[in-house]
Design an enzyme around this catalytic site. Structure first.
Site, PDB file in Angstrom:
ATOM      1  N   HIS A 130      39.189 -56.451  37.569  1.00 48.58           N
ATOM      2  CA  HIS A 130      39.102 -55.915  36.203  1.00 48.58           C
ATOM      3  C   HIS A 130      37.638 -56.075  35.783  1.00 48.58           C
ATOM      4  CE1 HIS A 130      39.348 -60.232  35.571  1.00 48.58           C
ATOM      5  NE2 HIS A 130      38.767 -60.034  34.408  1.00 48.58           N
TER       6      HIS A 130
ATOM      7  N   GLU B 155      30.834 -62.537  27.800  1.00 46.94           N
ATOM      8  CA  GLU B 155      31.771 -61.785  28.638  1.00 46.94           C
ATOM      9  C   GLU B 155      32.567 -60.800  27.786  1.00 46.94           C
ATOM     10  OE1 GLU B 155      33.830 -63.352  32.472  1.00 46.94           O
ATOM     11  OE2 GLU B 155      35.201 -63.695  30.807  1.00 46.94           O
TER      12      GLU B 155
ATOM     13  N   HIS C  42      34.225 -56.099  32.690  1.00 43.92           N
ATOM     14  CA  HIS C  42      33.721 -56.420  31.352  1.00 43.92           C
ATOM     15  C   HIS C  42      32.381 -55.719  31.137  1.00 43.92           C
ATOM     16  CE1 HIS C  42      36.634 -59.680  30.790  1.00 43.92           C
ATOM     17  NE2 HIS C  42      36.351 -60.091  32.014  1.00 43.92           N
TER      18      HIS C  42
ATOM     19  N   CYS D 103      43.207 -62.797  35.156  1.00 43.12           N
ATOM     20  CA  CYS D 103      41.898 -62.664  35.815  1.00 43.12           C
ATOM     21  C   CYS D 103      42.025 -62.599  37.335  1.00 43.12           C
ATOM     22  CB  CYS D 103      40.981 -63.820  35.435  1.00 43.12           C
ATOM     23  SG  CYS D 103      40.372 -63.698  33.752  1.00 43.12           S
TER      24      CYS D 103
ATOM     25  N   ASP E 163      24.973 -54.699  37.975  1.00 49.76           N
ATOM     26  CA  ASP E 163      25.519 -53.612  37.164  1.00 49.76           C
ATOM     27  C   ASP E 163      26.374 -52.646  37.986  1.00 49.76           C
ATOM     28  OD1 ASP E 163      25.836 -52.232  34.746  1.00 49.76           O
ATOM     29  OD2 ASP E 163      24.240 -50.829  35.281  1.00 49.76           O
ATOM     30  N   HIS E 164      27.554 -52.368  37.465  1.00 47.71           N
ATOM     31  CA  HIS E 164      28.496 -51.460  38.111  1.00 47.71           C
ATOM     32  C   HIS E 164      28.862 -51.891  39.534  1.00 47.71           C
ATOM     33  CE1 HIS E 164      27.674 -49.157  34.566  1.00 47.71           C
ATOM     34  NE2 HIS E 164      28.682 -48.369  34.847  1.00 47.71           N
TER      35      HIS E 164
ATOM     36  N   HIS F 135      35.317 -57.939  38.381  1.00 47.01           N
ATOM     37  CA  HIS F 135      35.490 -59.142  39.192  1.00 47.01           C
ATOM     38  C   HIS F 135      36.969 -59.473  39.317  1.00 47.01           C
ATOM     39  CE1 HIS F 135      35.190 -62.162  35.522  1.00 47.01           C
ATOM     40  NE2 HIS F 135      36.070 -61.219  35.323  1.00 47.01           N
TER      41      HIS F 135
END
Lengths: 142, 139
Positions: B38, B121, B40, B32, B77-78, B13
């Site tokens: 980047h 996170e 998580h 951020c 996801d991904h 994100h």
């Protein structure tokens, strides 16, 4: 303002179980319980967290002496650790030993063993079946 | 009785406000708001509440819980959340908003039994979303 004081101790045990409802057909058991209905059972490394609530004793600074709690937990877990719960544990002759039911059974056992002294009584049972799955059980009144 | 199951997903994100400059965004969101994003490894805990069904010994069918959670989290996801997931194009993909998003997605399938969603996170920060009254009553 009233503050809640809780103390939790964790202990591990290993046991096997089988999910099977004798009132159902083999087909329905397999449909509902999947791999957990295997005929010889399967096992987990459980851990149980016993949480007590109460008042902090002025002289000892404790809600409960942890050595006493440890002894109670060891004694209770004798019926669970390295046992096939369906056969070796008295509580699951007619009750499916799901994580939920094990937690409920443990609530009753620990509630009785700890006593109903309002200064220190059982607050919650948290039972982990795996790192990724746990249940919490507590009952306000006995 | 409550039952809690943990899941994981990984996503990228970038936190930024569209009408602000890169510099202004960096002042607000710090690292951020890195322009290329980047990521998580998120951990999600879904808590359901209910009575034990006497026939099954279960509060919830875990296969069904896994299916609903897998479908909701599979959409994240991904992914680069603020580009590929419509909700997060409109709303900042913060832990707070991700927790609300997962709650809303699961609520349709789980109904009243859903009582709590927790989104981690990193191992040092997590976000919780729940209806205060019902969760505290049940729990």
């Amino acid at each position: 303002m009233a503050f809640k004081k809780l103390l939790t101790k964790k202990m591990e045990f290993s046991a096997s179980h089988r999910y099977w409802n004798p009132g159902w057909s083999e087909e329905k058991n397999k449909e509902v319980f999947g791999k957990s209905a295997g005929p010889y059972g399967h096992g987990h490394n459980y851990s149980v967290e016993v949480t007590v609530e109460g008042e902090v004793d002025k002289e000892t600074g404790m809600i409960i002496n942890l050595y006493r709690l440890k002894e109670i937990m060891k004694e209770v877990l004798e019926d669970f650790d390295h046992k096939y719960l369906n056969e070796d544990n008295p509580y699951f002759k007619e009750l499916i030993p799901t994580t939920e039911n094990i937690a409920r059974v443990m609530w009753d056992i620990f509630y009785e063993k700890l006593g109903t002294d309002p200064g220190c009584k059982l607050h919650r049972i948290r039972l982990y079946e795996t790192d990724d799955l746990y249940v919490d059980y507590r009952r306000a009144e006995q | 009785m409550t039952l809690t199951k943990a899941y994981r997903f990984s996503a990228a994100h970038r936190l930024y406000i569209k009408h602000l400059s890169d510099e202004e965004n960096e002042n607000i969101f710090k690292s951020c708001s890195n322009v290329h994003g980047h990521g998580h490894d998120y951990s999600v805990q879904v808590k359901v509440s209910g009575e034990i069904d006497p026939d099954t010994g279960m509060v919830v069918n875990i296969d069904e819980l896994d299916r609903l959670s897998g479908r909701a989290l599979g959409e994240l996801d991904h992914k680069r959340l603020d580009i590929e997931v419509p909700y997060f194009v409109e709303n900042q993909p913060t832990g707070e908003n991700i927790a609300k998003y997962i709650w809303d997605r699961l609520k349709a399938g789980l109904g009243e039994s859903l009582v709590h969603v927790r989104v981690g996170e990193t191992k040092n920060s997590y976000f919780e979303y729940f209806e205060e009254a019902s969760y505290l009553d049940e729990y």
